[in-house]
Write an enzyme that holds these catalytic residues in place. Structure first.
Site, mmCIF file in Angstrom:
data_model
loop_
_atom_site.group_PDB
_atom_site.id
_atom_site.type_symbol
_atom_site.label_atom_id
_atom_site.label_comp_id
_atom_site.label_asym_id
_atom_site.label_seq_id
_atom_site.Cartn_x
_atom_site.Cartn_y
_atom_site.Cartn_z
ATOM 1 N N HIS A 302 85.304 57.041 32.787
ATOM 2 C CA HIS A 302 86.015 58.226 33.264
ATOM 3 C C HIS A 302 86.792 58.828 32.109
ATOM 4 O O HIS A 302 87.318 58.087 31.276
ATOM 5 C CB HIS A 302 86.977 57.852 34.410
ATOM 6 C CG HIS A 302 87.400 59.029 35.212
ATOM 7 N ND1 HIS A 302 88.432 59.852 34.827
ATOM 8 C CD2 HIS A 302 86.894 59.557 36.355
ATOM 9 C CE1 HIS A 302 88.562 60.818 35.713
ATOM 10 N NE2 HIS A 302 87.638 60.672 36.645
ATOM 11 N N ASP A 359 82.652 57.205 42.102
ATOM 12 C CA ASP A 359 81.267 57.458 42.509
ATOM 13 C C ASP A 359 80.460 56.171 42.677
ATOM 14 O O ASP A 359 79.454 56.159 43.377
ATOM 15 C CB ASP A 359 80.567 58.353 41.476
ATOM 16 C CG ASP A 359 81.083 59.774 41.553
ATOM 17 O OD1 ASP A 359 81.322 60.236 42.674
ATOM 18 O OD2 ASP A 359 81.248 60.403 40.497
HETATM 19 N N1 ACO Z 1 77.511 53.655 30.335
HETATM 20 C C1 ACO Z 1 77.422 53.280 29.029
HETATM 21 N N2 ACO Z 1 78.186 53.765 28.032
HETATM 22 C C2 ACO Z 1 79.119 54.675 28.379
HETATM 23 C C3 ACO Z 1 79.296 55.115 29.706
HETATM 24 C C4 ACO Z 1 78.452 54.573 30.705
HETATM 25 N N3 ACO Z 1 78.570 54.953 31.975
HETATM 26 N N4 ACO Z 1 80.277 56.027 29.760
HETATM 27 C C5 ACO Z 1 80.729 56.154 28.508
HETATM 28 N N5 ACO Z 1 80.035 55.333 27.659
HETATM 29 C C6 ACO Z 1 80.264 55.168 26.215
HETATM 30 C C7 ACO Z 1 79.743 56.367 25.442
HETATM 31 O O1 ACO Z 1 78.420 56.158 25.004
HETATM 32 C C8 ACO Z 1 80.742 56.443 24.305
HETATM 33 O O2 ACO Z 1 80.368 55.470 23.344
HETATM 34 P P1 ACO Z 1 80.669 55.739 21.781
HETATM 35 O O3 ACO Z 1 82.153 55.830 21.641
HETATM 36 O O4 ACO Z 1 80.079 54.534 21.118
HETATM 37 O O5 ACO Z 1 79.972 57.022 21.431
HETATM 38 C C9 ACO Z 1 82.067 56.004 24.923
HETATM 39 O O6 ACO Z 1 81.685 55.152 26.026
HETATM 40 C C10 ACO Z 1 82.944 57.147 25.436
HETATM 41 O O7 ACO Z 1 82.137 57.949 26.299
HETATM 42 P P2 ACO Z 1 82.227 59.527 26.374
HETATM 43 O O8 ACO Z 1 80.962 60.058 26.932
HETATM 44 O O9 ACO Z 1 82.688 60.064 25.053
HETATM 45 O O10 ACO Z 1 83.419 59.697 27.404
HETATM 46 P P3 ACO Z 1 83.769 61.011 28.182
HETATM 47 O O11 ACO Z 1 85.200 60.904 28.547
HETATM 48 O O12 ACO Z 1 83.319 62.220 27.446
HETATM 49 O O13 ACO Z 1 82.824 60.928 29.501
HETATM 50 C C11 ACO Z 1 82.013 60.276 31.608
HETATM 51 C C12 ACO Z 1 83.254 60.413 30.708
HETATM 52 C C13 ACO Z 1 81.224 61.579 31.627
HETATM 53 C C14 ACO Z 1 82.484 59.983 33.040
HETATM 54 C C15 ACO Z 1 81.133 59.115 31.085
HETATM 55 O O14 ACO Z 1 81.853 57.905 31.126
HETATM 56 C C16 ACO Z 1 79.813 58.992 31.843
HETATM 57 O O15 ACO Z 1 78.835 59.644 31.477
HETATM 58 N N6 ACO Z 1 79.768 58.138 32.941
HETATM 59 C C17 ACO Z 1 78.586 58.036 33.743
HETATM 60 C C18 ACO Z 1 78.536 59.226 34.728
HETATM 61 C C19 ACO Z 1 79.560 59.104 35.830
HETATM 62 O O16 ACO Z 1 79.743 58.066 36.442
HETATM 63 N N7 ACO Z 1 80.238 60.244 36.105
HETATM 64 C C20 ACO Z 1 81.230 60.349 37.174
HETATM 65 C C21 ACO Z 1 82.609 60.534 36.641
HETATM 66 S S1 ACO Z 1 83.807 60.464 37.902
HETATM 67 C C22 ACO Z 1 83.742 61.987 38.634
HETATM 68 O O17 ACO Z 1 83.331 62.986 38.091
HETATM 69 C C23 ACO Z 1 84.248 62.048 39.946
#
Ligand code: ACO
Length: 440
Positions: A302, A359
């Protein structure tokens, strides 16, 4: 209050600090461009406050979520979804009379204009219900175009809250080829939705109390989450003074994406994929960590919560109880639990502070309640409606409100001479083409 100092190419700029009621500090850069010609750059807006808001407080490090100051845990235990709608939109808990009046209006506005039913005939059977919801909410502005004062706004707020659930249930019936079930005035908001979703004309249907309770909780936990992608979209669109229905329709589209509300559908699709692939969840944990793959564990991580998502904690507890009460034995739940356990013990997820988000569990609950997977994000939208409306209203009532219009740092080509079409293929331009260009 003190200021922040910014030294830009040798010149010092003093920027005022803004402090929120919970001690959060923002550097007010509103005057920065005028005094320095520089702007701030923050792709993804992770460090940018787009507004001051009195609706919802989140402390992502401590796992705190409060609506209008009330902790989500207390609201989830004590309140109904309609009370939460009132609280978010009007800023106070309603008394009995206010709540009764609000609920009565929600009941009496839940029918759709009969002409709107014809819209459903135009969609193909497999139409995604988020597309239908967004289009039909936008279309409400053709039936209720008024925008002349607070009374009109209040009426349109009620219409939107009341009719969105009818649109959602009708889109489900359309996908099944079943007749639409009309709302019944004797039922509550949540009961009415379940009735329109699951009743058929041939049989009596009594809304199971466990489904009603679960739905109430799910909607409450999704009701607001400050400046997330869809709420920011509603504010962005509304800042141009677009009407309520148009602004919320845009928010519905923003919510649809798999990185936002669309994740609840993707969680179930991911669990099904793991099940169909033999149930080896460890393989998928490894894949999520593999930087050469674009696979992510859906429902994990998140932008704001870096400790735990309090909504996920509440839903996790509810999921166990609801599944037990419904007698659902879902192999996907077993995979989900294993996935959660492995991910929570794995250094990759611990280091990056990736916890199950709302979620992850909502999908499991909706599935147990008999709601089809492609309706999950619609359920999220129904829950988020009061939050979107509250933000739209707060923004529109702000006397200092301006149209939202970010800037950019341009990184494209610098000025260059235009090349006429005939000269672009590297060959010599024919004489007759060269002469007339720009001649007038
Ligand atoms: N699985 C594996 N790796 C992940 C995940 C995941 N679900 N989420 C983040 N990471 C990793 C990224 O690859 C990144 O790694 P790095 O630093 O080596 O590049 C690091 O963790 C940070 O991730 P970001 O994408 O930069 O974080 P951001 O804050 O931009 O994104 C998000 C947050 C979109 C929720 C992300 O965690 C994600 O894609 N999760 C899966 C989708 C999801 O569950 N979305 C629902 C969110 S809750 C809502 O909207 C109600």
């Amino acid at each position: 209050m003190s200021t922040a100092k910014l030294i830009l190419k040798g010149t010092e700029h003093e920027l005022p600090l803004v402090e929120g009621s919970e001690g959060e500090i923002g550097i007010d850069v509103a005057s920065l461009r005028a005094t320095s010609t520089a702007i701030t750059l923050d792709p993804g807006y992770g460090n940018t406050g787009s507004c001051q808001s009195a609706i919802t407080f989140i402390d992502g490090e401590k796992g705190i979520l409060r609506y209008r100051g009330y902790p989500i845990e207390d609201i989830a235990k004590e309140a109904s979804f309609t009370e939460v709608c009132y609280l978010l939109i009007y800023g106070k808990l309603p008394d009995r009379q206010e709540l009764a009046g609000f609920e009565e209006k929600l009941t009496y506005h839940s029918l759709l204009h009969e002409d709107m039913k014809k819209f459903f005939e135009g969609y193909p059977p497999g139409a995604h219900p988020m597309a239908i919801l967004s289009a039909m909410v936008g279309s409400l502005s053709t039936y209720y175009p008024a925008w002349s004062g607070a009374e009109d706004v209040d009426l349109n707020i009620v219409r939107l809250l009341a009719k969105a659930k009818t649109i959602a249930a009708f889109s489900h019936k359309k996908s099944l080829g079943q007749p639409f079930i009309y709302p019944r005035n004797a039922l509550s908001y949540t009961q009415n939705f379940l009735h329109m979703m699951f009743a058929v004309p041939a049989e009596d249907y009594e809304v199971p109390a466990v489904l009603d309770r679960a739905l109430n909780l799910l909607l409450i936990l999704h009701a607001d989450h400050e400046q997330n992608c869809s709420t920011s979209t509603v504010r962005m669109v509304g800042s141009s003074q677009a009407n309520l229905f148009a602004s919320i329709s845009a928010g519905i589209c923003a919510l649809w994406g798999p990185l936002h509300g669309g994740a609840n559908q993707k969680v179930i699709e991911m669990l099904e994929r793991i099940r169909d692939d033999g149930g080896d969840y460890r393989k998928y944990v490894a894949l999520a960590k593999d930087k050469t793959s674009d696979f992510r564990l859906m429902g994990f991580g998140h932008r704001v919560y870096k400790n735990f998502d309090p909504r996920a904690t509440l839903l996790r507890a509810a999921a166990g109880e609801v599944l037990d009460e419904l007698g659902v034995d879902d192999p996907l739940l077993e995979i989900a639990k294993n996935l959660e356990q492995v991910a929570l013990e794995d250094d990759y997820f611990i280091d990056k502070k990736l916890y199950p988000n709302v979620d992850f569990y909502s999908g499991i609950l909706y599935r147990a309640m008999g709601i089809p997977t492609d309706m999950f994000t619609v359920m999220f939208a129904l829950g988020r409606l009061p939050g979107w409306i509250a933000h739209w209203k707060e923004m529109r009532e702000d006397p200092k409100g301006r149209i939202n219009r970010p800037r950019q740092i341009y990184v494209g080509a610098t000025r260059r001479s235009f090349v006429p079409l005939a000269m672009r293929d590297g060959g010599k331009a024919p004489e007759e083409v060269l002469e007339p260009v720009g001649a007038w």
